[in-house]
Scaffold this motif. Structure first.
Motif, PDB file in Angstrom:
ATOM      1  N   LEU A  88      -4.685   3.190   2.902  1.00 11.47           N
ATOM      2  CA  LEU A  88      -3.666   2.743   3.859  1.00 11.47           C
ATOM      3  C   LEU A  88      -4.237   2.718   5.284  1.00 11.47           C
ATOM      4  CD1 LEU A  88      -0.606   2.150   4.491  1.00 11.47           C
ATOM      5  CD2 LEU A  88      -0.363   4.617   4.825  1.00 11.47           C
TER       6      LEU A  88
ATOM      7  N   GLN B  92       0.834  -1.200   0.000  1.00 15.94           N
ATOM      8  CA  GLN B  92       0.000   0.000   0.000  1.00 15.94           C
ATOM      9  C   GLN B  92       0.876   1.260   0.000  1.00 15.94           C
ATOM     10  OE1 GLN B  92      -3.554  -0.685   0.134  1.00 15.94           O
ATOM     11  NE2 GLN B  92      -3.466   1.359  -0.721  1.00 15.94           N
ATOM     12  N   LEU B  93       1.958   1.227   0.774  1.00 18.49           N
ATOM     13  CA  LEU B  93       2.879   2.373   0.816  1.00 18.49           C
ATOM     14  C   LEU B  93       3.570   2.554  -0.529  1.00 18.49           C
ATOM     15  CD1 LEU B  93       4.480   1.919   4.345  1.00 18.49           C
ATOM     16  CD2 LEU B  93       2.999   3.804   3.626  1.00 18.49           C
TER      17      LEU B  93
ATOM     18  N   LEU C 217       7.041  13.395   0.349  1.00 21.75           N
ATOM     19  CA  LEU C 217       6.627  12.177   1.054  1.00 21.75           C
ATOM     20  C   LEU C 217       6.614  12.430   2.558  1.00 21.75           C
ATOM     21  CD1 LEU C 217       5.973   9.086   0.713  1.00 21.75           C
ATOM     22  CD2 LEU C 217       8.364   8.671   1.253  1.00 21.75           C
TER      23      LEU C 217
ATOM     24  N   ALA D 272       2.355   1.847  -3.448  1.00 18.53           N
ATOM     25  CA  ALA D 272       1.390   2.487  -4.354  1.00 18.53           C
ATOM     26  C   ALA D 272       1.369   4.000  -4.111  1.00 18.53           C
ATOM     27  CB  ALA D 272      -0.001   1.881  -4.160  1.00 18.53           C
ATOM     28  N   LEU D 273       1.435   4.378  -2.840  1.00 19.02           N
ATOM     29  CA  LEU D 273       1.467   5.803  -2.476  1.00 19.02           C
ATOM     30  C   LEU D 273       2.726   6.472  -3.025  1.00 19.02           C
ATOM     31  CD1 LEU D 273       0.316   8.183  -0.709  1.00 19.02           C
ATOM     32  CD2 LEU D 273       1.786   7.315   1.131  1.00 19.02           C
ATOM     33  N   VAL D 274       3.857   5.812  -2.840  1.00 18.49           N
ATOM     34  CA  VAL D 274       5.144   6.353  -3.305  1.00 18.49           C
ATOM     35  C   VAL D 274       5.143   6.498  -4.832  1.00 18.49           C
ATOM     36  CG1 VAL D 274       7.575   5.707  -3.632  1.00 18.49           C
ATOM     37  CG2 VAL D 274       6.552   5.642  -1.346  1.00 18.49           C
TER      38      VAL D 274
ATOM     39  N   GLN E  35      -5.371   7.555  -1.542  1.00 22.61           N
ATOM     40  CA  GLN E  35      -4.361   6.512  -1.334  1.00 22.61           C
ATOM     41  C   GLN E  35      -4.045   6.363   0.167  1.00 22.61           C
ATOM     42  OE1 GLN E  35      -3.130   5.038  -4.410  1.00 22.61           O
ATOM     43  NE2 GLN E  35      -2.679   3.484  -2.890  1.00 22.61           N
TER      44      GLN E  35
END
Lengths: 129, 129
Positions: free
Chosen positions: B105, A101-102, B25, A104-106, B101
Motif C-alpha cells: 500500500l 489495495q486496502l 484494523l 486486500a488488507l481488510v 500488505q
C-alpha cells in the motif's frame, strides 16, 4: 533552473514527517478513510447511505473524511441535477487503485481475526488486572 | 450447545462497529501503526532506533502503538539479557503478513504522490480562500 523541487525526481517517503505521502497515508488509512474507500468499491454512494454502511461514523467525521479524500484525488463528488439535488460519491481511478489495495488488507485481516483474538487472550492472561 | 459464539463460523466484518477486526484494523492502520509495522519489516528494532525511524512519533505514542500491536499478535517484544537490559521489537509471522500488505500500500501510494499533489492543487484552485 528553478528553485522549486522537481516532483518527478523527488522520492516520496512516508517515514519523513513533512512528505505529502505521509499526510495522504494518514487520510487513506485514518480511522474512517479505509472504510469509506473500501465501501465505495461497491459502487456510488449517497452521503446518508454511505454513513449507514460505515457503521458508527458521525456525520461530521464522514463529511471531513470525504472532503480530504476528494482533495487527495481519491473520491469524486458529483452534485446530481435532480429535485431535490443529490450528491453522489464515487472512486476516481486513483482511489480505486488504493481501495483495491486496502480491500486486500481488510480481507487478510478479517481472515486472521481468530489469531488476533487468540493473541489478545494470551496477552491479557499474562497481565492480570 | 454453547452460548459462546464460535470463532470458526463467525464472519469478521470491519464495517460492523463491534467487530474485533474493526478494532484491529484501527490499530494496524492508525497514524503510527502502519509506519511501525512497515519499519519492522526492515528487521529488529530497539525502541529508540524505531522512534528515530518513525520520524515525528512521540515516546508515549510509540509505546502505546507497540503495546497494541503486541497485544494483537503482530509484534513480539523481547527483553534481552544484556547489561543494561535491552528491549527489542520484531514482527511475528502474522505481523509480517500484515506488514507486507501495508508495504504494498505504501509503495503504491508513494508512486502516486505526483497525482495526489496535482489533485490537491486543482481542488484548492477551485476553492479560493
Amino acid at each position: 533552473m528553478s528553485a522549486e523541487p522537481d516532483l518527478e525526481t523527488l522520492v516520496a517517503d512516508v517515514f519523513a514527517r513533512g512528505c505529502t505521502s505521509r499526510r495522504t497515508l494518514e487520510s487513506i488509512t485514518g480511522k474512517w478513510g479505509v472504510l469509506a474507500l473500501v465501501a465505495l468499491r461497491e459502487g456510488a454512494y449517497r452521503f446518508n447511505a454511505l454513513r449507514r454502511r460505515v457503521d458508527g461514523v458521525s456525520e461530521k467525521m464522514l463529511a471531513q473524511t470525504l472532503q480530504t479524500l476528494e482533495r487527495d484525488g481519491m473520491v469524486h463528488r458529483e452534485v446530481l441535477a435532480t429535485i431535490p439535488a443529490r450528491v453522489e460519491y464515487t472512486l476516481t481511478p486513483l482511489g480505486a487503485e488504493i481501495a483495491d489495495q486496502l480491500f486486500a488488507l481488510v480481507e487478510l485481516l478479517e481472515s486472521r481475526v481468530p489469531q488476533v483474538v487468540e493473541a489478545q487472550a494470551a496477552y491479557d492472561a499474562d497481565r492480570p488486572r
